[in-house]
Design a protein around this motif. Sequence first.
Motif, mmCIF file in Angstrom:
data_model
loop_
_atom_site.group_PDB
_atom_site.id
_atom_site.type_symbol
_atom_site.label_atom_id
_atom_site.label_comp_id
_atom_site.label_asym_id
_atom_site.label_seq_id
_atom_site.Cartn_x
_atom_site.Cartn_y
_atom_site.Cartn_z
ATOM 1 N N ARG A 234 45.338 48.448 28.371
ATOM 2 C CA ARG A 234 44.498 47.833 29.149
ATOM 3 C C ARG A 234 43.041 48.147 28.861
ATOM 4 O O ARG A 234 42.626 49.132 28.240
ATOM 5 C CB ARG A 234 44.622 48.156 30.870
ATOM 6 C CG ARG A 234 46.120 48.087 31.235
ATOM 7 C CD ARG A 234 46.863 46.763 31.340
ATOM 8 N NE ARG A 234 48.153 46.613 31.818
ATOM 9 C CZ ARG A 234 48.808 45.809 32.054
ATOM 10 N NH1 ARG A 234 48.463 44.644 31.580
ATOM 11 N NH2 ARG A 234 50.000 45.956 32.496
ATOM 12 N N ARG A 335 46.818 36.809 42.271
ATOM 13 C CA ARG A 335 46.652 37.060 40.773
ATOM 14 C C ARG A 335 47.049 35.629 40.048
ATOM 15 O O ARG A 335 46.285 35.351 39.077
ATOM 16 C CB ARG A 335 47.846 37.812 40.375
ATOM 17 C CG ARG A 335 47.647 39.336 40.795
ATOM 18 C CD ARG A 335 48.695 40.315 40.311
ATOM 19 N NE ARG A 335 48.627 41.671 40.546
ATOM 20 C CZ ARG A 335 49.164 41.971 41.642
ATOM 21 N NH1 ARG A 335 50.220 41.383 42.307
ATOM 22 N NH2 ARG A 335 48.982 43.449 41.985
ATOM 23 N N ASN A 358 48.621 40.742 29.221
ATOM 24 C CA ASN A 358 47.492 40.626 29.956
ATOM 25 C C ASN A 358 47.039 42.086 29.755
ATOM 26 O O ASN A 358 47.413 42.955 30.509
ATOM 27 C CB ASN A 358 47.592 40.227 31.519
ATOM 28 C CG ASN A 358 48.288 38.836 31.614
ATOM 29 O OD1 ASN A 358 47.889 38.001 30.538
ATOM 30 N ND2 ASN A 358 48.422 38.524 32.647
ATOM 31 N N THR A 361 43.904 43.062 34.407
ATOM 32 C CA THR A 361 44.604 42.818 35.329
ATOM 33 C C THR A 361 43.726 42.856 36.715
ATOM 34 O O THR A 361 42.573 43.632 36.595
ATOM 35 C CB THR A 361 45.761 43.595 35.578
ATOM 36 O OG1 THR A 361 45.305 45.078 35.777
ATOM 37 C CG2 THR A 361 46.757 43.657 34.373
#
Length: 416
Positions: A234, A335, A358, A361
């Motif tokens: 991430r 979201r 993704n 987030t």
Amino acid sequence: MLCSRCKKEIPNESIFCNWCGKRQTAIEPKQKRKRFKRPNGSGTISKYSGERKKPFVARLDGKLIGTFRTYEEADEVLTDIIARKQACMDVILNKYISTFTDVHNAFIQSKEYEKIGEKGKYSIASAYKRFESLHDKVFTKILAAEYESIIDSAVVLPAYKIRTPEEIKKMSAKERDRYNALISKPQEPLSYSAKSKLKQYIIHLYNTAISNKIETVNYGQNIVLDKASNKIKRRNFTKSEKDLLYKNDNDDIVKIILIYLELGFRLNELLSLPTSRIDFENDIIQWGSKTDAGKDRIIPLVGKAREYVKYFYGDGSQKFLIERNGKRIREEYFRIHMFYPTLDRLGIEYSDENSRFNVITPHRIRHTFAADSVKAGVAPEALKEIIGHAQYSTTINKYNDDVDVDYLKKELQKKG
């Protein structure tokens, strides 16, 4: 009754007539009630002849149990022994017939389960569904490798509702494109943290099996998780992406994202923030959840955050700071329908290089807040209080995971 000779009334069961003295017909002795034969496997009770204090003898499977004063005493002891024997047999039987589902049902009826919060119970229900292939399997015959296989291959469950063809036809072109993009993406592998929760669920089941004498060892603790497999890297928001957000802060959804970014809330904390917890006189918010350190923590209202919060607060008549149609916004709705569409609209790329997963987030906003605070030199004690952690090490380990190379270079240059 009547006398057999003079036919006068005499007391029942009289041997001689009170009037004529005639001896009456001999009265048969009262018949003893015949006891029914005991069922097979329930033992036998016999009686010794002669005068004895305990004439009744109880036997089970040919073995002498004891002697008793009455038949009822012997029967009571035999019944108790048979019940205990059956209970032991049930335990042995349960070990060979109790399924995964049986143990799960026993767990959710336990006192341990009662102590779990609503969110935890929802997670347990979700975990049970993931092990569907084991539901009807005998619990003691399930191998740790079977659990590991299911956990390692687990993916993030879709946060959107699967639409019917009729529902898709009713969508606008934009909504249809968004939906098609969602369902075309491959499912993300489950995070290590989420996999650990599945393992913990299995450990709970083994504890239940042990307390119910179905199992003797907690084999759930032997489950090995592959920490490195399918790990997604991430990333936080970059400076240019943050500048883009501030440039478009006339958009309501952008304002929500910036409140999130400025104050370091958890998403569920921000979306459930009551207006009653906002104090503009002292410019603080007293709110938080999840841990003892996070509950009702004090968060200063500073900078642009105060302006954005004041905008949604209005006259303070609504229950929650951020509402939709008079109700609080759910995390999944934020979201799917607010966060990602806004990033799309602003041109902020949130997927990996192959557009598979993704890498940004909503929770990365909190990571970005923590990293920015560390780089800005916010005192560790203050930062851990605002974030809602008991230890500063937790803040650093969890949220300072996206390394800014330029920042590291500047820090190293301080050596001179």
